[in-house]
Enzyme design. Structure first.
Site, short mmCIF file in Angstrom:
data_model
loop_
_atom_site.label_atom_id
_atom_site.label_comp_id
_atom_site.label_asym_id
_atom_site.label_seq_id
_atom_site.Cartn_x
_atom_site.Cartn_y
_atom_site.Cartn_z
N THR A 146 -51.47 55.17 -5.66
CA THR A 146 -52.06 53.96 -5.06
C THR A 146 -53.27 53.59 -5.92
OG1 THR A 146 -53.31 55.28 -3.47
CG2 THR A 146 -51.23 54.36 -2.73
N LYS A 168 -50.36 62.68 -4.97
CA LYS A 168 -51.12 61.45 -5.14
C LYS A 168 -52.33 61.54 -4.21
CE LYS A 168 -51.76 58.25 -2.99
NZ LYS A 168 -52.70 57.75 -1.92
N THR A 179 -56.01 62.30 1.85
CA THR A 179 -54.99 61.22 1.82
C THR A 179 -54.15 61.43 0.66
OG1 THR A 179 -55.82 59.33 2.79
CG2 THR A 179 -54.44 58.87 1.13
N GLU A 259 -61.93 58.20 -6.14
CA GLU A 259 -62.36 56.81 -6.34
C GLU A 259 -63.83 56.72 -6.75
OE1 GLU A 259 -61.35 55.29 -2.56
OE2 GLU A 259 -59.30 54.79 -3.13
N ASN A 378 -63.87 50.49 -2.39
CA ASN A 378 -63.48 50.59 -1.00
C ASN A 378 -63.95 49.41 -0.15
OD1 ASN A 378 -61.91 53.07 -0.65
ND2 ASN A 378 -63.70 53.93 -1.71
N SER A 383 -58.32 43.56 0.19
CA SER A 383 -58.41 42.13 -0.09
C SER A 383 -57.74 41.79 -1.41
CB SER A 383 -59.86 41.67 -0.10
OG SER A 383 -60.62 42.46 -0.99
#
Lengths: 383, 383
Positions: A146, A168, A179, A259, A378, A383
């Site tokens: 992702t 992942k 996650t 991230e 994040n 969006s």
């Protein structure tokens, strides 16, 4: 090779059109046996995605013939319709490959609260089935990404058998599993109950101790399948060590790709009264936003480590706490220790050691710094 | 006027040179009586600063004649020497003003793990004593600022008596009190045990429910002093309401000035089985970094609310959860509700409502979004 390094497995990763970007988004891993023994570990979040509910039922049977995984949508918080989508996906895989749907596990990852585009996903299953190959492990690993910047695989060779895997995960990385979707394969001959014990032991000290941002996902899934294709029954300890090593490698790859992170941080808590308390203290330190910001700024701010430790119930005396950052004991006896100017924090790897002087137990938790890039990534995700 | 709005109090705020910037850094609040009744509430962090240890002892006596507060250094994790510095500060105040040091409370705020410059602080006490005045409340409030962008005061008028207060705090804002120093004063005639009960009741539903970043400080202090100068014994309920209102106003001012924040967020949890569970769920939502980033991005990402709720032990069924963002029920029965496009998030104030459908208890927690400015401010604090 990841999940196809062990004999008896085929895999594929294709673009089904679930992601608007057109990137690969559907992976299929098939166990050709002779054994279908499998075990699974799932998120401890009480809000579980539809595929988690489904796959937990599948794993109760101890047999998995295939795992189908999609990125581009978590299929979480999607109500009864979302569960029907998961069921239909498993039925489609079973139909195309001539399998029993009750032995097909499903995993999904992506945005919560959005239905999957089944008009794209179901034809994608046919496409993936047609693309299955004994060297498809890399493509499968790519298709489950992702926000991951790289795909993650690991392989360990045993005595005549192999353990491989793919993962992942880049955000919402916290305990009770991160996650993340993980598929592990082996060609060793191991029955389901032993696979279950080995998998729980391995995840407890690897994925469960990766805590990038304290946020626990609705979709975390780790599935281990044993094809038995090597016809070798492994030594129990060697097999457990191999599974743990693959899990540890994948967990480190998750943290390294978290991230927005600029630092990979290992929190070592030693001198704890119990292992549970060591984990609790390490996790509390790992989740302290102020400390994570300080490390991003290469500031050896040990006061924030003590302030975090002080919020736990673990056994310790505040005036006996020692803290080292990258090997320099900047805090001794709960007060100023060695000169903080001696600490070098230029490298990406940072090690924080806290000695509670309350016993002999120890544990490590892996985390990241908190950065403006994390905030940016994040605040814009959906969006 | 803050702490000098009530009769019987004088205050001052001066620059003692503790801060390198030369900004005001020392405040003094003196109770001229006739009563010295007082109560205090302190951080629940087990790693407590030297002034917290000292002031907890002082408050056990139920009498406070003066509070001396410094910014520019927390005097936390400074060992026995740090405690001696606090003791010497109280002795200096007592000496200059002709008081009993055992009735002088001390509070400090700033970087952890650094000794205070006593060669500047002690002369500063003399300077502050000379500057004491019945309208010094504003200067005192200014002198306790650290990363605060504004000083914070509040006043409520009762029936013939007044409650006033000042607060500092902008980061490390979490329960068990925020990183904050608060001094409250009243000229009502109230004895120490009742002050203590009223103060605990007020802080429990105000400061204890402000949770900007989940990070609990080593120095949090709230002291309430009653001079009795109005000669009026207040109605108990009216007095408790007034103290709570002043605390609520100061708590809102803390959240509104939180480091780097662009949104002030109220989390309302309703339909909980117990108030404790409502607070636990609200706090868990308030601490979810992914949600805080989403709100920064004006993204009504209700999936992250459910993912957070799912990590709690509170009574609820996942498929009965409802979530509203700014009044739009974007999640119904744990699944997609009203169109998220209907949610407007342009204003600074954001309200998230979670209905657990498990009972009739409710609670609110106030928090902020997570921003790149927060990361920047806290990665540079000690440098």
């Amino acid at each position: 090779m990841g999940v196809t390094a062990a004999r008896g497995f085929r895999a594929a990763g294709i673009a089904a059109g679930i992601k608007a970007s057109g990137a690969p988004d559907l992976a299929l891993v098939v166990n050709d046996g002779p054994s279908l023994a499998a075990a699974g570990v799932f998120t401890s979040n009480r809000v579980k995605a539809a595929p988690v509910h489904w796959s937990q039922q599948v794993l109760k049977g101890g047999s998995v013939s295939a795992v189908v995984l999609n990125s581009g949508g978590a299929n979480a918080c999607t109500g009864p319709e979302g569960f029907q989508d998961t069921h239909a996906t498993a039925e489609k895989v079973a139909d195309v490959l001539g399998l029993n749907a009750a032995e097909v596990a499903v995993a999904s990852t992506g945005l919560i609260g959005v239905r999957l585009p089944m008009d794209k996903l179901l034809p994608g299953v046919e496409q993936a089935a047609a693309a299955l190959s004994a060297d498809g492990g890399e493509q499968a690993a790519v298709a489950i990404k992702t926000t991951d910047t790289v795909h993650k695989t690991a392989v360990v060779q045993g005595s005549g058998w192999t353990v491989g895997g793919m993962a992942k995960g880049a955000g919402m990385l916290a305990p009770g599993l991160a996650t993340m979707l993980v598929v592990l394969t082996t060609d060793a001959v191991v029955e389901a109950p032993e696979l279950d014990a080995v998998l729980r032991g391995a995840t407890r000290v690897t994925f469960d101790r990766a805590d990038s941002d304290g946020c626990m996902s609705t979709n975390d899934t780790v599935i281990l399948m044993a094809s038995g294709a090597s016809e070798i029954v492994p030594d129990a300890d060697e097999f457990a060590a191999a599974v743990t090593e693959v899990c540890a490698s994948l967990a480190r790859q998750l943290i390294a790709d978290a991230e927005g992170a600029s630092k990979d941080i290992r929190i070592d808590v030693v001198g704890a009264a119990t292992e549970d308390e060591a984990v609790d203290v390490a996790r509390t330190i790992a989740r302290n936003n102020l400390l994570k910001c300080a490390i991003h700024g290469e500031d050896p701010n040990w006061g924030r480590v003590l302030a975090a430790i002080g919020t736990t119930d673990a056994a310790f005396e505040p005036d006996r706490l020692d803290v080292a950052i990258n090997g320099v004991w900047v805090c001794r006896n709960g007060s100023v220790g060695e000169d903080r100017e001696l600490v070098s924090m230029k490298d990406r790897d940072v090690v924080i050691t806290a000695d509670l002087h309350a016993g002999t137990a120890a544990a490590s938790v892996w985390t990241n710094d908190l950065t403006a890039d994390y905030v940016h990534e994040n605040s814009a995700y959906s969006s």
